[in-house]
Design an enzyme around this catalytic site. Structure first.
Site, PDB file in Angstrom:
ATOM      1  N   ASP A  92     -86.260 -62.462 -14.056  1.00 54.32           N
ATOM      2  CA  ASP A  92     -86.273 -63.866 -13.642  1.00 54.32           C
ATOM      3  C   ASP A  92     -87.533 -64.207 -12.831  1.00 54.32           C
ATOM      4  O   ASP A  92     -87.852 -63.519 -11.852  1.00 54.32           O
ATOM      5  CB  ASP A  92     -85.008 -64.087 -12.804  1.00 54.32           C
ATOM      6  CG  ASP A  92     -84.998 -65.413 -12.096  1.00 54.32           C
ATOM      7  OD1 ASP A  92     -85.506 -66.400 -12.661  1.00 54.32           O
ATOM      8  OD2 ASP A  92     -84.474 -65.463 -10.961  1.00 54.32           O
ATOM      9  N   ASP A 114     -86.863 -73.058 -21.516  1.00 56.62           N
ATOM     10  CA  ASP A 114     -85.613 -73.365 -22.232  1.00 56.62           C
ATOM     11  C   ASP A 114     -85.198 -74.801 -21.910  1.00 56.62           C
ATOM     12  O   ASP A 114     -85.136 -75.178 -20.741  1.00 56.62           O
ATOM     13  CB  ASP A 114     -84.515 -72.383 -21.810  1.00 56.62           C
ATOM     14  CG  ASP A 114     -84.799 -70.977 -22.339  1.00 56.62           C
ATOM     15  OD1 ASP A 114     -85.442 -70.857 -23.401  1.00 56.62           O
ATOM     16  OD2 ASP A 114     -84.404 -70.002 -21.674  1.00 56.62           O
TER      17      ASP A 114
HETATM   18  C1  LIG Z   1     -88.271 -71.418 -25.413  1.00 56.83           C
HETATM   19  S1  LIG Z   1     -88.857 -69.874 -24.906  1.00 56.83           S
HETATM   20  C2  LIG Z   1     -90.618 -70.105 -24.825  1.00 56.83           C
HETATM   21  C3  LIG Z   1     -91.375 -68.800 -24.785  1.00 56.83           C
HETATM   22  C4  LIG Z   1     -92.915 -68.942 -24.730  1.00 56.83           C
HETATM   23  N1  LIG Z   1     -93.331 -69.585 -23.489  1.00 56.83           N
HETATM   24  C5  LIG Z   1     -93.438 -69.704 -25.923  1.00 56.83           C
HETATM   25  O1  LIG Z   1     -93.870 -70.851 -25.735  1.00 56.83           O
HETATM   26  O2  LIG Z   1     -93.412 -69.139 -27.040  1.00 56.83           O
HETATM   27  C6  LIG Z   1     -88.411 -69.844 -23.178  1.00 56.83           C
HETATM   28  C7  LIG Z   1     -88.643 -68.478 -22.535  1.00 56.83           C
HETATM   29  O3  LIG Z   1     -88.337 -68.555 -21.147  1.00 56.83           O
HETATM   30  C8  LIG Z   1     -87.713 -67.346 -20.782  1.00 56.83           C
HETATM   31  N2  LIG Z   1     -86.954 -67.588 -19.542  1.00 56.83           N
HETATM   32  C9  LIG Z   1     -85.759 -68.203 -19.424  1.00 56.83           C
HETATM   33  N3  LIG Z   1     -85.372 -68.234 -18.132  1.00 56.83           N
HETATM   34  C10 LIG Z   1     -86.362 -67.618 -17.435  1.00 56.83           C
HETATM   35  C11 LIG Z   1     -86.541 -67.317 -16.054  1.00 56.83           C
HETATM   36  N4  LIG Z   1     -85.635 -67.646 -15.138  1.00 56.83           N
HETATM   37  N5  LIG Z   1     -87.671 -66.674 -15.691  1.00 56.83           N
HETATM   38  C12 LIG Z   1     -88.607 -66.333 -16.598  1.00 56.83           C
HETATM   39  N6  LIG Z   1     -88.482 -66.589 -17.910  1.00 56.83           N
HETATM   40  C13 LIG Z   1     -87.372 -67.219 -18.322  1.00 56.83           C
HETATM   41  C14 LIG Z   1     -86.860 -67.004 -21.989  1.00 56.83           C
HETATM   42  O4  LIG Z   1     -86.488 -65.623 -22.027  1.00 56.83           O
HETATM   43  C15 LIG Z   1     -87.773 -67.385 -23.134  1.00 56.83           C
HETATM   44  O5  LIG Z   1     -88.600 -66.317 -23.532  1.00 56.83           O
END
Ligand SMILES: C[S@@+](CC[C@H](N)C(=O)[O-])C[C@H]1O[C@@H](n2cnc3c(N)ncnc32)[C@H](O)[C@@H]1O
Length: 209
Positions: A92, A114
């Protein structure tokens, strides 16, 4: 998972992983003192993080991502390119941000977080009034947040939260300022998917005043 990826998680990750102990010592993270430190939240497969790290070898990068396959992909790129200016948090980003000292970061990337589109889930969004206060604390004056989304509602939501915080300015003046990506942009995997599905990205920059 490919066995090489499993080996990278076992052997390389401990060498490049950033802990979340309070008052993280950023100077000790990198072998050479970086000019600045930039942070990417939720780097997915690491495409943007690695491209930025290759383009800016004098900058120290920290990427946070809980998705283990994404971490393994980023590790494979770090190994292949011999990058010594990238550190990862396999988890996280919120806990990492809390551990960072004041003014430690010069640029923060939040790329396609997300979307949590349902009304009752919106409180799970990474951008909130509370997280924007944390961004304000960790960013040095003049530092910036680069935020991209393909969800119009999330773009508006984020704009509202930054405009509500007097520590940030939104320097956009014309539509191209949010319709076009930044000059050193590297398309992410999620962005490519959004475009294939007919959604238009919004790119927002917020400056720590
Ligand atoms: C929709 S994806 C986009 C991934 C990448 N940024 C892209 O544009 O291809 C959202 C990403 O945020 C990550 N994520 C979700 N909650 C998170 C958190 N609290 N801290 C870090 N990453 C997180 C998810 O695992 C996922 O890989």
């Amino acid at each position: 998972m490919r066995s090489h990826h499993a080996a990278l998680l076992r052997e390389l990750l401990p060498q490049v992983e950033v802990g979340v102990a309070p008052r993280l010592d950023c100077a000790a993270l990198f072998p050479l003192q970086p000019r600045e430190i930039w942070l990417e939240v939720g780097f997915g497969g690491g495409e943007h993080l690695i491209a930025q790290a290759l383009a800016h070898r004098d900058i120290g990068f920290i990427g946070a991502e809980p998705f283990v396959n994404g971490v393994a992909k980023a590790l494979a790129s770090i190994e292949k390119e011999g990058l010594d200016n990238v550190r990862l948090r396999a988890g996280d980003a919120g806990a990492l941000i809390e551990a960072l000292p004041d003014r430690a970061i010069s640029r923060l990337f939040i790329l396609y977080p997300d979307p949590w589109p349902k009304r009752r889930h919106k409180k799970r969004r990474f951008v909130s009034a509370a997280s924007v206060r944390q961004f304000s604390r960790i960013l040095r004056p003049g530092g910036e947040v680069r935020f991209a989304t393909d969800i119009d509602d999330y773009a508006g939501w984020t704009l509202r939260r930054f405009l509500d915080n007097p520590d940030f300015a939104w320097p956009a003046q014309r539509a191209d300022d949010w319709r076009l990506p930044w000059p050193d942009w590297r398309e992410t995997r999620y962005e490519a998917k959004a475009k294939r599905e007919g959604r238009r990205p919004v790119y927002s920059t917020f400056v720590r005043v």
